[in-house]
Design an enzyme around this catalytic site. Structure first.
Site, short mmCIF file in Angstrom:
data_model
loop_
_atom_site.label_atom_id
_atom_site.label_comp_id
_atom_site.label_asym_id
_atom_site.label_seq_id
_atom_site.Cartn_x
_atom_site.Cartn_y
_atom_site.Cartn_z
N SER A 166 0.60 -1.05 0.42
CA SER A 166 -0.05 -0.27 0.06
C SER A 166 1.11 1.39 0.42
CB SER A 166 -1.12 -0.13 1.39
OG SER A 166 -1.72 0.91 1.18
N HIS A 226 -2.48 -1.16 -4.00
CA HIS A 226 -3.77 -0.79 -4.55
C HIS A 226 -4.17 0.50 -5.06
CE1 HIS A 226 -4.57 -2.07 0.00
NE2 HIS A 226 -3.88 -0.89 -0.69
#
Length: 216
Positions: A103, A128
């Site tokens: 992330s 993501h």
């Protein structure tokens, strides 16, 4: 609140002309211009990282800094504070992934100085799209949704810049959790090198990027 793990941090003792000096291991490594981004990215941690980067710039604005990352990600705004400081200061900031960079952790890894972004052999990277919960009146939910979409577009554009991938490829990878092994992260453009040991010093054998396969 006192961190119970703080007592477990090793202390390094050095001999100087004025006697002994002791440092916790992280402070000693900071003297070597090594900064650690570990655990969840949140405001307090980000403030400490930003302070270290600014301090190292004031110490020597021409000497490289190395940021070791082992993070599951966290708050976007906290990560952006670290990211923007990395770009703002004059020293080059190399990034090294140990363990995981997921992330926001992967975003900071990609934001390192080109040519100085490294993943160790068994590191894992995950990218993501940003997420967030929305509560309240319908109009408030709509505002928050628009803000998340704006942040996603900004992060996608920066991933395009740092990886060299097309926007279409980035949007496809960011649509869901995309896990990458170290060599896949190199192919994706998040890192430049994959090492199983530290690059050689002058006079040693040349360093080998293990993602390039075995040497003859």
């Amino acid at each position: 609140m006192i961190d119970p793990l703080a007592a477990l941090v090793p202390v390094v003792v050095e001999q100087t002309s004025r006697g002994e000096r002791s440092f916790d291991i992280f402070s000693r490594l900071l003297r070597e211009r090594i900064v650690f981004v570990t655990g969840e990215v949140e405001d307090n941690m980000a403030s400490l990282i930003v302070a270290q980067l600014l301090f190292l710039e004031s110490e020597n604005p021409k000497k490289d800094i190395y940021m070791y990352i082992n993070s599951p990600g966290g708050v976007v705004t906290a990560g952006m504070a670290i990211h923007d400081t990395m770009q703002y200061i004059r020293p080059r900031v190399g990034t090294v992934c140990i363990g995981q960079a997921a992330s926001m952790g992967s975003f900071l890894l990609a934001a390192g100085e080109p040519g100085m972004r490294v993943a160790l052999t068994n590191a894992r990277v995950m990218v993501h799209q940003p997420s967030g919960g929305a509560r309240g009146m319908a109009s408030d939910i709509e505002i928050q949704a628009k803000e998340i979409l704006r942040i996603r577009k900004r992060m996608n554009d920066l991933y395009v810049k740092y990886t060299g991938k097309s926007l279409k490829d980035i949007e496809k990878a960011m649509d869901r959790d995309t896990f990458l092994e170290a060599d896949e992260a190199k192919e994706f453009g998040i890192v430049d090198h994959v090492y199983d040991r530290r690059p050689a010093l002058p006079g040693d054998d040349a360093p080998r990027d293990v993602s390039e396969g075995p040497t003859p």
